[in-house]
Design a protein around this motif. Structure first.
Motif, PDB file in Angstrom:
ATOM      1  N   CYS A 188       0.837  -1.451  -0.094  1.00 39.66           N
ATOM      2  CA  CYS A 188      -0.320  -0.048   0.273  1.00 39.66           C
ATOM      3  C   CYS A 188       0.926   1.084   0.074  1.00 39.66           C
ATOM      4  O   CYS A 188       1.771   0.930   1.049  1.00 39.66           O
ATOM      5  CB  CYS A 188      -0.705   0.513   1.324  1.00 39.66           C
ATOM      6  SG  CYS A 188      -1.994  -1.620   1.272  1.00 39.66           S
ATOM      7  N   SER A 253       4.685   4.184   2.415  1.00 42.05           N
ATOM      8  CA  SER A 253       4.501   2.632   1.554  1.00 42.05           C
ATOM      9  C   SER A 253       4.209   1.775   3.120  1.00 42.05           C
ATOM     10  O   SER A 253       4.612   2.134   4.123  1.00 42.05           O
ATOM     11  CB  SER A 253       5.658   2.302   1.261  1.00 42.05           C
ATOM     12  OG  SER A 253       6.100   1.782   1.353  1.00 42.05           O
ATOM     13  N   LYS A 274     -10.302  -1.437  -1.030  1.00 37.87           N
ATOM     14  CA  LYS A 274      -9.929   0.063  -1.954  1.00 37.87           C
ATOM     15  C   LYS A 274     -11.701   0.535  -2.218  1.00 37.87           C
ATOM     16  O   LYS A 274     -10.929   2.341  -2.123  1.00 37.87           O
ATOM     17  CB  LYS A 274     -10.246  -0.493  -3.535  1.00 37.87           C
ATOM     18  CG  LYS A 274      -9.026  -1.010  -3.822  1.00 37.87           C
ATOM     19  CD  LYS A 274      -8.995  -1.428  -6.038  1.00 37.87           C
ATOM     20  CE  LYS A 274      -7.349  -2.247  -6.324  1.00 37.87           C
ATOM     21  NZ  LYS A 274      -7.123  -2.390  -6.673  1.00 37.87           N
ATOM     22  N   VAL A 281      -3.045   0.957  -3.660  1.00 36.71           N
ATOM     23  CA  VAL A 281      -3.273  -0.594  -3.485  1.00 36.71           C
ATOM     24  C   VAL A 281      -3.181  -1.477  -3.966  1.00 36.71           C
ATOM     25  O   VAL A 281      -3.959  -1.565  -5.358  1.00 36.71           O
ATOM     26  CB  VAL A 281      -4.343  -1.244  -2.046  1.00 36.71           C
ATOM     27  CG1 VAL A 281      -4.843  -2.791  -1.363  1.00 36.71           C
ATOM     28  CG2 VAL A 281      -4.845  -0.002  -1.158  1.00 36.71           C
TER      29      VAL A 281
END
Length: 367
Positions: A188, A253, A274, A281
């Motif tokens: 992510c 991240s 999402k 993602v």
């Protein structure tokens, strides 16, 4: 059960495990333990096959008209835990404990399944064929492990019979893991804009990531499995590209580890995530699906008749990649896996060999 034969093959299994522990076998670097297994099989007069670092063998009286039971475990290991105070490759036995990296995960299962294979290797008129396979790359869910074997035609054709099944050796204290959660790992990334930390400028990607992480921590998926429980999401690492203390991070991240029950697909989980987080993602893989075997399958009924309990496992294994009904079951305590100064009780191996043989004999007589 032939007690004399059982004693011999169990002693050989313990000795083989000591040899394997002494050889480093990190995932993708299992070539030397593969040779060790080849040498052992050769000494026992067993014809074997090798595909990359996967080694397998079928029983001498193999009959293509019969179903096949696969006895599978892995011979790769994770790196030694930094907290080790012993040599991880010094396979010593002290106070009834066999120490060494991979002793529990999954060396004890690997050699116990091999001993069971040898017990039946020359048996006449078995209702099932038996194939033993030592797979590579299990610890990293690599594509050159058990998945590679089932792409190979000569291996795949051994399991064409509809009643074929697998026993996957992992430390379960010999209880019956009839299901296990799937695994979805997400990379992510929150995107922002760099600026000076002392001035009111930029957009802090770390704060955006924190909002998303808070959602991962708090969100609960509605459907709870009676066997595997709820979906579990855990953020396990985080980083920014910053070196200087006074720069607003333009990106942040983190990694999310998600364990999925059988009531959701990976795609459903990903879609929900999402919809709720305003970050990038990316799934690493969607291969490790939740898997289960019917409680009325002959091998499960056999295990229950031998006094074992069924449960759902929160961890993944090669079971997720085997296209057969599969039971996960093996000697040793899972809490020893990946631990410092890993060990397995010698008695666990002795019990494991005897149990696998009894499990197969009971399955063969009832199936």
């Amino acid at each position: 059960m032939n007690k004399d034969k059982l004693h011999i093959i169990t002693a050989d299994a313990i000795s083989l495990l000591q040899q394997l522990i002494a050889i480093p076998s990190l995932s993708k670097k299992e070539d030397k333990t593969a040779v060790c297994l080849e040498n052992f099989l050769t000494a026992k007069g067993v014809a074997f096959h090798r595909l990359q670092n996967n080694v397998w063998a079928g029983n001498k009286k193999f009959d293509a008209s019969k179903p096949t039971v696969l006895l599978n475990s892995h011979h790769d290991t994770v790196p030694a835990n930094a907290a080790y105070t012993r040599d991880p490759h010094l396979a010593t036995i002290e106070d009834g404990k066999l120490y060494g990296l991979g002793s529990t995960d999954a060396g004890a299962s690997l050699v116990s399944l091999l001993a069971a294979f040898l017990y039946f290797d020359e048996a006449e008129d078995l209702p099932y064929n038996i194939v033993w396979a030592a797979s590579a790359e299990e610890e990293i869910s690599g594509k050159d492990g058990i998945e590679k074997l089932f792409v190979e035609e000569n291996f795949k054709k051994l399991f064409l019979h509809a009643d074929s099944f697998a026993i996957v050796g992992e430390p379960t204290q010999l209880e019956l893991a009839i299901a296990e959660k799937g695994l979805l790992v997400l990379d992510c990334t929150a995107h922002g804009r760099a600026g000076h930390a002392a001035r009111d400028e930029g957009e802090n990607a770390l704060y955006k990531a924190m909002d998303a992480i808070d959602w991962f921590r708090k969100y609960r998926f509605e459907n709870i499995s009676p066997v595997l429980g709820p979906v579990k999401m855990t953020v396990t690492s985080i980083q920014t590209p910053n070196k200087a203390h006074n720069v607003i991070p333009p990106a942040c991240s983190f990694v999310a580890d998600i364990r999925i029950n059988e009531l959701y697909t990976h795609e459903q989980i990903l879609d929900t995530i999402k919809q709720h987080v305003n970050i990038e993602v990316m799934p690493r893989s969607t291969r490790m699906r939740s898997s289960s075997i019917d409680v009325n399958h002959p091998v499960i009924k056999a295990g229950i008749s031998l006094g074992k309990k069924t449960y759902g496992s929160p961890t993944t294994s090669d079971k997720a990649l085997i296209p057969l009904p599969s039971l996960k079951c093996g000697p040793g305590f899972s809490g020893q896996s990946h631990s410092a100064n890993e060990f397995v009780a010698v008695s666990d191996i002795e019990e494991g060999v005897a149990f696998y043989i009894s499990l197969l004999e009971t399955t063969f007589s009832n199936g």
